[in-house]
Design a protein around this motif. Sequence first.
Motif, PDB file in Angstrom:
ATOM      1  N   ARG A 158       0.896  -1.250  -0.006  1.00 50.82           N
ATOM      2  CA  ARG A 158       0.025   0.197  -0.001  1.00 50.82           C
ATOM      3  C   ARG A 158       0.717   1.009  -0.206  1.00 50.82           C
ATOM      4  O   ARG A 158       0.460   2.364  -0.518  1.00 50.82           O
ATOM      5  CB  ARG A 158      -1.003   0.095   1.089  1.00 50.82           C
ATOM      6  CG  ARG A 158      -1.908  -1.027   1.173  1.00 50.82           C
ATOM      7  CD  ARG A 158      -3.029  -0.924   2.159  1.00 50.82           C
ATOM      8  NE  ARG A 158      -3.766   0.321   1.935  1.00 50.82           N
ATOM      9  CZ  ARG A 158      -3.829   1.275   2.729  1.00 50.82           C
ATOM     10  NH1 ARG A 158      -3.089   1.204   3.931  1.00 50.82           N
ATOM     11  NH2 ARG A 158      -4.397   2.467   2.514  1.00 50.82           N
ATOM     12  N   GLU A 159       2.013   1.240   0.837  1.00 47.11           N
ATOM     13  CA  GLU A 159       2.854   2.392   0.697  1.00 47.11           C
ATOM     14  C   GLU A 159       3.626   2.498  -0.972  1.00 47.11           C
ATOM     15  O   GLU A 159       3.541   3.722  -1.208  1.00 47.11           O
ATOM     16  CB  GLU A 159       4.083   2.175   1.491  1.00 47.11           C
ATOM     17  CG  GLU A 159       3.702   2.324   3.062  1.00 47.11           C
ATOM     18  CD  GLU A 159       4.957   2.169   4.033  1.00 47.11           C
ATOM     19  OE1 GLU A 159       5.916   1.415   3.298  1.00 47.11           O
ATOM     20  OE2 GLU A 159       4.747   2.221   5.178  1.00 47.11           O
ATOM     21  N   ASP A 180      -6.589   0.676  -1.924  1.00 46.06           N
ATOM     22  CA  ASP A 180      -7.369   1.433  -0.691  1.00 46.06           C
ATOM     23  C   ASP A 180      -7.350   0.562   0.315  1.00 46.06           C
ATOM     24  O   ASP A 180      -7.231   0.709   1.639  1.00 46.06           O
ATOM     25  CB  ASP A 180      -8.702   1.873  -1.110  1.00 46.06           C
ATOM     26  CG  ASP A 180      -8.713   2.935  -1.783  1.00 46.06           C
ATOM     27  OD1 ASP A 180      -7.732   3.461  -2.209  1.00 46.06           O
ATOM     28  OD2 ASP A 180      -9.827   3.932  -1.677  1.00 46.06           O
ATOM     29  N   VAL A 181      -7.581  -0.958   0.283  1.00 46.11           N
ATOM     30  CA  VAL A 181      -7.746  -1.733   1.477  1.00 46.11           C
ATOM     31  C   VAL A 181      -7.348  -3.282   0.938  1.00 46.11           C
ATOM     32  O   VAL A 181      -7.617  -3.671  -0.341  1.00 46.11           O
ATOM     33  CB  VAL A 181      -9.073  -1.884   2.108  1.00 46.11           C
ATOM     34  CG1 VAL A 181     -10.262  -2.431   0.885  1.00 46.11           C
ATOM     35  CG2 VAL A 181      -9.203  -3.023   3.148  1.00 46.11           C
ATOM     36  N   LEU A 182      -6.640  -3.936   1.687  1.00 47.28           N
ATOM     37  CA  LEU A 182      -5.979  -5.332   1.346  1.00 47.28           C
ATOM     38  C   LEU A 182      -6.298  -6.067   2.651  1.00 47.28           C
ATOM     39  O   LEU A 182      -6.287  -5.949   3.729  1.00 47.28           O
ATOM     40  CB  LEU A 182      -4.120  -5.412   0.916  1.00 47.28           C
ATOM     41  CG  LEU A 182      -3.988  -4.579  -0.227  1.00 47.28           C
ATOM     42  CD1 LEU A 182      -2.388  -4.532  -0.229  1.00 47.28           C
ATOM     43  CD2 LEU A 182      -4.123  -5.353  -1.319  1.00 47.28           C
ATOM     44  N   ILE A 183      -6.980  -7.291   2.441  1.00 46.47           N
ATOM     45  CA  ILE A 183      -7.337  -8.372   3.394  1.00 46.47           C
ATOM     46  C   ILE A 183      -6.838  -9.666   2.977  1.00 46.47           C
ATOM     47  O   ILE A 183      -7.070 -10.255   2.014  1.00 46.47           O
ATOM     48  CB  ILE A 183      -8.779  -8.225   3.519  1.00 46.47           C
ATOM     49  CG1 ILE A 183      -9.360  -6.869   3.738  1.00 46.47           C
ATOM     50  CG2 ILE A 183      -9.241  -9.110   4.592  1.00 46.47           C
ATOM     51  CD1 ILE A 183     -10.759  -6.612   3.446  1.00 46.47           C
ATOM     52  N   ILE A 219      -6.672 -10.034   8.156  1.00 47.22           N
ATOM     53  CA  ILE A 219      -5.584  -9.216   8.552  1.00 47.22           C
ATOM     54  C   ILE A 219      -5.957  -8.213   7.383  1.00 47.22           C
ATOM     55  O   ILE A 219      -5.668  -8.537   6.430  1.00 47.22           O
ATOM     56  CB  ILE A 219      -4.125  -9.800   8.377  1.00 47.22           C
ATOM     57  CG1 ILE A 219      -3.947 -10.900   9.833  1.00 47.22           C
ATOM     58  CG2 ILE A 219      -3.155  -8.533   8.969  1.00 47.22           C
ATOM     59  CD1 ILE A 219      -2.710 -11.406   9.714  1.00 47.22           C
ATOM     60  N   LYS A 220      -6.056  -6.897   7.992  1.00 49.04           N
ATOM     61  CA  LYS A 220      -6.499  -6.065   6.919  1.00 49.04           C
ATOM     62  C   LYS A 220      -5.654  -4.731   7.114  1.00 49.04           C
ATOM     63  O   LYS A 220      -4.966  -4.399   8.151  1.00 49.04           O
ATOM     64  CB  LYS A 220      -7.904  -5.349   7.599  1.00 49.04           C
ATOM     65  CG  LYS A 220      -8.232  -4.293   6.367  1.00 49.04           C
ATOM     66  CD  LYS A 220      -9.901  -3.974   6.621  1.00 49.04           C
ATOM     67  CE  LYS A 220      -9.694  -3.127   7.917  1.00 49.04           C
ATOM     68  NZ  LYS A 220     -11.054  -2.565   8.159  1.00 49.04           N
ATOM     69  N   SER A 221      -5.220  -4.054   5.853  1.00 50.70           N
ATOM     70  CA  SER A 221      -4.344  -2.778   5.804  1.00 50.70           C
ATOM     71  C   SER A 221      -5.415  -1.900   4.971  1.00 50.70           C
ATOM     72  O   SER A 221      -5.477  -2.252   3.908  1.00 50.70           O
ATOM     73  CB  SER A 221      -2.950  -3.151   5.071  1.00 50.70           C
ATOM     74  OG  SER A 221      -2.332  -1.947   4.991  1.00 50.70           O
ATOM     75  N   GLY A 222      -5.366  -0.762   5.554  1.00 53.25           N
ATOM     76  CA  GLY A 222      -6.267   0.317   4.768  1.00 53.25           C
ATOM     77  C   GLY A 222      -7.839   0.227   5.252  1.00 53.25           C
ATOM     78  O   GLY A 222      -8.023  -0.660   6.180  1.00 53.25           O
TER      79      GLY A 222
END
Length: 608
Positions: A87-88, A94-97, A109-112
């Motif tokens: 994501r960086e 916008d979101v990764l799961i 586990i979620k980012s964003g």
Amino acid sequence: MWRFLSTLAVALGLGIFLFPHHTSHRTKPGPEVYSAKYETTSKLALLEQDVKLTDELCRSQCSIDYTRMLHDIESGAPVTNVLKNMREHHEKMDVLIWSKRSQPWEQGIKSGDVPAANKDQAMAYLKEAKAAVDAGKSYQSPKFGAGKQVYFVQGTPSTKDDSSLIGVIHQDVLASVTDHQMKNLRLEPYPSEHRWKVESVDTNTLKDKVVDHPEDNQGTSHYHQNEVVVRFKTDPTEAQLQQIKSEIKAISSQKLGYTYVFRTEGMDAKALMSYFNKWNVAYVEPHFLYMTNDVDPALDTTVTDSSSTPISTNFIPNDNLFQRYQWNLPLIETTQGWQLSRGANDVIVAVVDTGVDLQHPDLQGQLLPGYNVISANSSPQDDVGHGTHVTGVIAALVNNELGVAGMTWYNKVLPVKVLDQTGAGSTYSVAQGIIWATDHGAKVMNLSLGNYADSGFLHDAIQYAFDKDVALIAASGNDNTEQPGYPAAYPEVFAVAASDSKNEKAPFSNYGDYIDVTAPGVSIASTYPNNQYAALSGTSMASPHVTALAALIRSANPNLKNTEVYEIMRKSAQDLGDVGHDKYFGYGLIDVVKAIQMAKQTTPPFSY
């Protein structure tokens, strides 16, 4: 503007074909083939195709990114680190799961975060994506949202365990390409923004021309309303200069070389031109506007060419978008040409444009520290996308398992930002960029920009670069007109028209006796800002193919003069249209193999 957006909506809804049946260019195309109606319809169809192809490029690259993330996780990398790192470096995710098969996606586990815009649709598609990946199937949703808030949901199952990745990807690149191409293909009048005034090309009368239809852009030029460019036969003394400033109530004056730019608040360009007639001037003209026609590495001084690391005769680069989308490079014999020359680090290519995305992963190591004419204290970072796309055609990293392949492997690009965030720049900025690039080592220069005004100021800068042995390559323009555009029509410049995958004239491409050669310019896949890829059409996209070829030629034979590089590209071109030189294709489609062969076989004294 709304009228043309409505037309575009109809075109998209009806699914207009890109190339309706028309006369073959083995016979001379008549005016009926390239009527204003045909031109506009074709441009709208091209815009549709470019947006559709950009959508495909985005989805293809994102699928590869998901697979790589899963591979890293399977190899033992912490999930949170992998998702955060992606994501960086790819801010459009916008979101990764990440989740296990038996686990609801909400507990993964979620980012964003799921975007607030169109959240209900995003949640519904995430549910569908989770069901698909749990069944071992990849998933991509349709686009949803509107304008800059367009998204799609993607899901990829692991091939080694029961885990998977799903997420929401932001596709504002589609709106960016649409806006870019509406201007680049001249489908909308250029916005005044209270700075520019749309005028006819008649620089003596400055007769107004109202632009209501895209085809009316033919022959129009733009300039600063309260500025003029002046070159005196004899430079004024300091006292005379102060007199001039006082009489015109100048709020600023700048000098580049022997040429002055005066700006006032109280006098328009016509009045200023009339005023300067009493002075001993070589010329006085409006300050014209030029538009797109689309951590700095240290200089590596090691010269490398194709002879040092041979490649197989049937070599195909592993760039993951090459085989499916880059029809343009095989058409002009690029991969075969790499057997003969892949470039050299000391043959520097200047891209005088909107700047370049300095962080794009497919351009890393290919860029030299450049210059921002618009803001001298800033880097030449691209805030439009046009310059990044042009640069990718020339020098995107080859065989790096990422994105697209450029035409040159080793030629460094010198980015020079002369066009602002609207994709426009003044004569002063373009001229300054040309001179700066020349003084900083450019051997080849790409100018994917233009105007129909024959500016003495710009021509002086072109002449300066030409006299310094720079090979100057320029796009002819996108108005399907025979009216010469500049700088392409200057005799010191090598002018490029655009063709499609069938070697037909691109319906938007300008033409005329000044055209030197043709190159692919329809739906060209290349790099785009923010770690993205896009497909764009225009002579702006054709020009960098020729620029890259000129760089390969000069790399193969550094002793060639710019005029000899021009002649090689003309002589080696594949004839299209009427036999010999014609106004639609020039000498024909560039041929990388023949051109490099001719360059290698040419020894002093040069003759053709």
